[in-house]
Scaffold this motif. Structure first.
Motif, PDB file in Angstrom:
ATOM      1  N   PRO A  20      44.504  33.478  29.242  1.00 32.76           N
ATOM      2  CA  PRO A  20      44.485  34.997  29.418  1.00 32.76           C
ATOM      3  C   PRO A  20      44.704  35.145  29.629  1.00 32.76           C
ATOM      4  O   PRO A  20      44.172  34.681  31.775  1.00 32.76           O
ATOM      5  CB  PRO A  20      43.145  34.952  28.376  1.00 32.76           C
ATOM      6  N   SER A  21      45.472  36.690  30.868  1.00 34.86           N
ATOM      7  CA  SER A  21      45.911  37.470  31.123  1.00 34.86           C
ATOM      8  C   SER A  21      44.375  38.015  32.182  1.00 34.86           C
ATOM      9  O   SER A  21      43.907  38.478  31.073  1.00 34.86           O
ATOM     10  CB  SER A  21      46.797  38.217  31.473  1.00 34.86           C
ATOM     11  N   SER A  22      44.255  37.223  33.292  1.00 31.99           N
ATOM     12  CA  SER A  22      42.874  37.987  34.482  1.00 31.99           C
ATOM     13  C   SER A  22      42.686  39.616  33.856  1.00 31.99           C
ATOM     14  O   SER A  22      41.584  39.470  34.154  1.00 31.99           O
ATOM     15  CB  SER A  22      42.926  37.384  35.283  1.00 31.99           C
ATOM     16  N   VAL A  23      43.944  39.943  33.484  1.00 38.77           N
ATOM     17  CA  VAL A  23      43.367  41.733  33.745  1.00 38.77           C
ATOM     18  C   VAL A  23      42.583  42.158  31.942  1.00 38.77           C
ATOM     19  O   VAL A  23      41.894  42.862  32.052  1.00 38.77           O
ATOM     20  CB  VAL A  23      44.328  42.651  33.766  1.00 38.77           C
ATOM     21  N   HIS A  24      42.808  40.853  30.673  1.00 35.62           N
ATOM     22  CA  HIS A  24      42.296  41.639  29.614  1.00 35.62           C
ATOM     23  C   HIS A  24      41.280  40.705  29.640  1.00 35.62           C
ATOM     24  O   HIS A  24      40.631  40.267  28.835  1.00 35.62           O
ATOM     25  CB  HIS A  24      43.307  40.552  29.075  1.00 35.62           C
ATOM     26  N   THR A  25      40.296  39.998  30.451  1.00 34.54           N
ATOM     27  CA  THR A  25      39.124  39.314  30.151  1.00 34.54           C
ATOM     28  C   THR A  25      38.085  39.882  30.638  1.00 34.54           C
ATOM     29  O   THR A  25      38.800  41.492  31.217  1.00 34.54           O
ATOM     30  CB  THR A  25      38.886  37.856  31.121  1.00 34.54           C
ATOM     31  N   PRO A  43      26.769  41.789  44.386  1.00 31.04           N
ATOM     32  CA  PRO A  43      26.110  41.441  43.136  1.00 31.04           C
ATOM     33  C   PRO A  43      26.949  41.324  41.677  1.00 31.04           C
ATOM     34  O   PRO A  43      26.344  40.622  41.149  1.00 31.04           O
ATOM     35  CB  PRO A  43      25.249  42.260  43.067  1.00 31.04           C
ATOM     36  N   ALA A  44      28.011  42.404  41.887  1.00 25.84           N
ATOM     37  CA  ALA A  44      29.078  42.570  41.192  1.00 25.84           C
ATOM     38  C   ALA A  44      29.851  41.447  40.763  1.00 25.84           C
ATOM     39  O   ALA A  44      30.158  40.764  39.750  1.00 25.84           O
ATOM     40  CB  ALA A  44      29.736  43.356  40.666  1.00 25.84           C
ATOM     41  N   ILE A  45      30.080  40.694  42.032  1.00 25.13           N
ATOM     42  CA  ILE A  45      31.040  39.280  41.892  1.00 25.13           C
ATOM     43  C   ILE A  45      30.034  38.057  41.298  1.00 25.13           C
ATOM     44  O   ILE A  45      30.973  37.110  40.645  1.00 25.13           O
ATOM     45  CB  ILE A  45      31.927  39.376  43.968  1.00 25.13           C
ATOM     46  N   ARG A  46      28.901  37.919  42.538  1.00 21.46           N
ATOM     47  CA  ARG A  46      27.486  37.016  41.789  1.00 21.46           C
ATOM     48  C   ARG A  46      28.183  36.887  40.703  1.00 21.46           C
ATOM     49  O   ARG A  46      27.670  35.891  39.838  1.00 21.46           O
ATOM     50  CB  ARG A  46      26.995  37.449  42.512  1.00 21.46           C
ATOM     51  N   GLU A  47      27.514  38.147  39.776  1.00 19.57           N
ATOM     52  CA  GLU A  47      27.620  38.176  38.100  1.00 19.57           C
ATOM     53  C   GLU A  47      28.970  37.504  37.995  1.00 19.57           C
ATOM     54  O   GLU A  47      28.508  36.860  36.147  1.00 19.57           O
ATOM     55  CB  GLU A  47      27.478  39.466  37.624  1.00 19.57           C
ATOM     56  N   ALA A  48      29.928  38.105  38.034  1.00 25.29           N
ATOM     57  CA  ALA A  48      31.082  37.675  37.412  1.00 25.29           C
ATOM     58  C   ALA A  48      31.429  35.797  37.134  1.00 25.29           C
ATOM     59  O   ALA A  48      31.717  35.454  36.748  1.00 25.29           O
ATOM     60  CB  ALA A  48      31.892  38.653  37.605  1.00 25.29           C
ATOM     61  N   ARG A  49      30.554  35.899  38.592  1.00 25.73           N
ATOM     62  CA  ARG A  49      30.998  33.960  39.236  1.00 25.73           C
ATOM     63  C   ARG A  49      30.362  33.286  37.958  1.00 25.73           C
ATOM     64  O   ARG A  49      30.527  31.899  37.685  1.00 25.73           O
ATOM     65  CB  ARG A  49      31.116  33.725  40.177  1.00 25.73           C
ATOM     66  N   LYS A  50      28.487  33.582  37.700  1.00 27.15           N
ATOM     67  CA  LYS A  50      27.414  33.591  37.012  1.00 27.15           C
ATOM     68  C   LYS A  50      28.139  33.713  35.436  1.00 27.15           C
ATOM     69  O   LYS A  50      28.203  31.800  34.733  1.00 27.15           O
ATOM     70  CB  LYS A  50      26.226  34.137  36.870  1.00 27.15           C
TER      71      LYS A  50
END
Length: 104
Positions: free
Chosen positions: A22-27, A90-97
């Protein structure tokens, strides 16, 4: 060039019938990151125009980013965070999680 790309994909045992990524813009993860940027902007009491002015961009740049019509790269994401005086870690950490917990 096209032939070289086809040869490269063939060397990788690329299957034409495999499902596209999927295009990452739509994940969901990307949308959540953008939602956090929008929340940071509104929490800061800034309009799209004010953010655009700080970035030296037209208001449509911010509108398209917030509306998921335009994809941000990492540098643009970090620049927006800076303009908003918002800590993106914090947002990046949550996204990675979230990404780590999703099936591959």
């Amino acid at each position: 060039m096209r032939l070289a790309a086809c040869a490269y994909l063939g060397a990788l045992d690329f299957k034409a019938d495999s499902a596209p990524l999927p295009s990452s813009v739509h994940t969901t993860v990307y949308k959540e990151l953008i939602d956090r940027l929008v929340a940071a902007r509104t929490d800061a009491g800034l309009t799209q125009q004010e953010v655009a002015d700080r970035l030296g961009k037209p208001q449509s740049y911010v509108a398209k980013m917030e509306g998921l019509e335009r994809r941000l790269d990492v540098v643009e994401f970090l620049r927006l965070a800076e303009v908003l005086e918002w800590d993106p870690i914090p947002a990046i950490r949550e996204a990675r999680k979230t990404m780590m917990s999703e099936p591959k």
